[in-house]
Design a protein around this motif. Structure first.
Motif, short mmCIF file in Angstrom:
data_model
loop_
_atom_site.label_atom_id
_atom_site.label_comp_id
_atom_site.label_asym_id
_atom_site.label_seq_id
_atom_site.Cartn_x
_atom_site.Cartn_y
_atom_site.Cartn_z
N TYR A 202 10.10 -0.12 1.13
CA TYR A 202 9.20 -0.63 2.18
C TYR A 202 9.71 -0.26 3.57
O TYR A 202 8.95 0.20 4.41
CB TYR A 202 9.04 -2.15 2.08
N LEU B 281 8.00 1.90 6.50
CA LEU B 281 7.77 1.33 7.83
C LEU B 281 8.34 2.24 8.92
O LEU B 281 7.74 2.41 9.99
CB LEU B 281 8.40 -0.06 7.91
N TYR C 161 5.09 -7.21 4.51
CA TYR C 161 6.50 -7.59 4.37
C TYR C 161 6.64 -9.00 3.79
O TYR C 161 7.43 -9.24 2.87
CB TYR C 161 7.16 -7.52 5.75
N GLN D 54 1.43 -5.14 8.75
CA GLN D 54 2.75 -4.91 8.19
C GLN D 54 3.57 -6.20 8.08
O GLN D 54 4.38 -6.35 7.17
CB GLN D 54 3.50 -3.86 9.01
#
Length: 225
Positions: A211, A215, A146, A142
């Protein structure tokens, strides 16, 4: 013919930081093509060899420039206890840096510098992701997702702003369709006003929101992802 004598800096008096700052000035003023060791020598009133003493290649210089941009982005940043606020803050800092230094951002934000500023940014992003509830390999994946989203988008924005014809960015529109036969493109025709009015800031904000929402789901207790 009168010969103009150029004042030269004393050998060894130029630092890496001075060279990087000069590189950024050149690119801010004249774009990416201005970044040559010859032009840097002129800007610093020194021989190009003075630049080579600190940077073996243009790529080496670009990596230092990437870390410098990271430093600009995170200047004054303080992490909080809210991971979402922290990731939003870091993302918009990168975006604003690309706006301020588009040519440099376009060619250096995607580079891995291994510099101090980059490592600080990496630490803060990983901290936020950990606070979101992700650890280990999942957190690392992740972090990369990102970074790709934020730095890729910011770098692309810098490329648009620093392009020879940056009219679309200056005027705030993204795409205008004007086909000879609009009936062949009914979906584009139906939203042509929106295509002409949406901004890159708006699109980046939506990408970031989507996003962070995803998450939050991944980090929720009981999530098996």
């Amino acid at each position: 013919m009168t010969e103009i004598t150029r004042v030269r800096r004393k050998r060894g008096s130029i630092s890496r930081d001075e060279i990087v700052a000069a590189a950024l000035r050149l690119m801010d003023g004249e774009g990416e093509p201005a970044l040559t060791f010859a032009r840097l020598g002129e800007e610093l009133k020194a021989s190009p060899t003075a630049v080579y003493r600190h940077f073996l290649s243009r790529q080496d210089l670009l990596r230092a420039l990437a870390d410098h941009l990271d430093g600009i982005s995170i200047e004054g940043y303080t992490p909080t206890d809210d991971w979402r606020i922290d990731l939003q803050d870091l993302a918009w800092r990168a975006w604003r840096t690309a706006n301020a230094h588009p040519a440099a951002a376009a060619i250096s934000l995607s580079l891995v510098s291994n510099g101090t500023n980059e490592l600080r940014a990496v630490e803060w992003v990983l901290r936020a992701i950990h606070c979101a509830g992700l650890t280990g390999r999942q957190a690392v994946v992740q972090y990369q997702v990102y970074s790709n989203l934020v730095l890729g988008s910011a770098g692309a924005h810098g490329a648009r702003l620093s392009a020879p014809d940056a009219r679309d960015v200056d005027e705030g529109w993204i795409q205008v369709y004007a086909p000879k036969d609009p009936s062949q493109f009914p979906h584009a025709e139906a939203v042509k006003a929106e295509l002409a009015s949406v901004t890159y800031d708006e699109v980046f904000a939506k990408q970031l929101e989507m996003y962070l929402d995803a998450l939050a789901v991944m980090g929720a207790p009981g999530d098996g992802g």
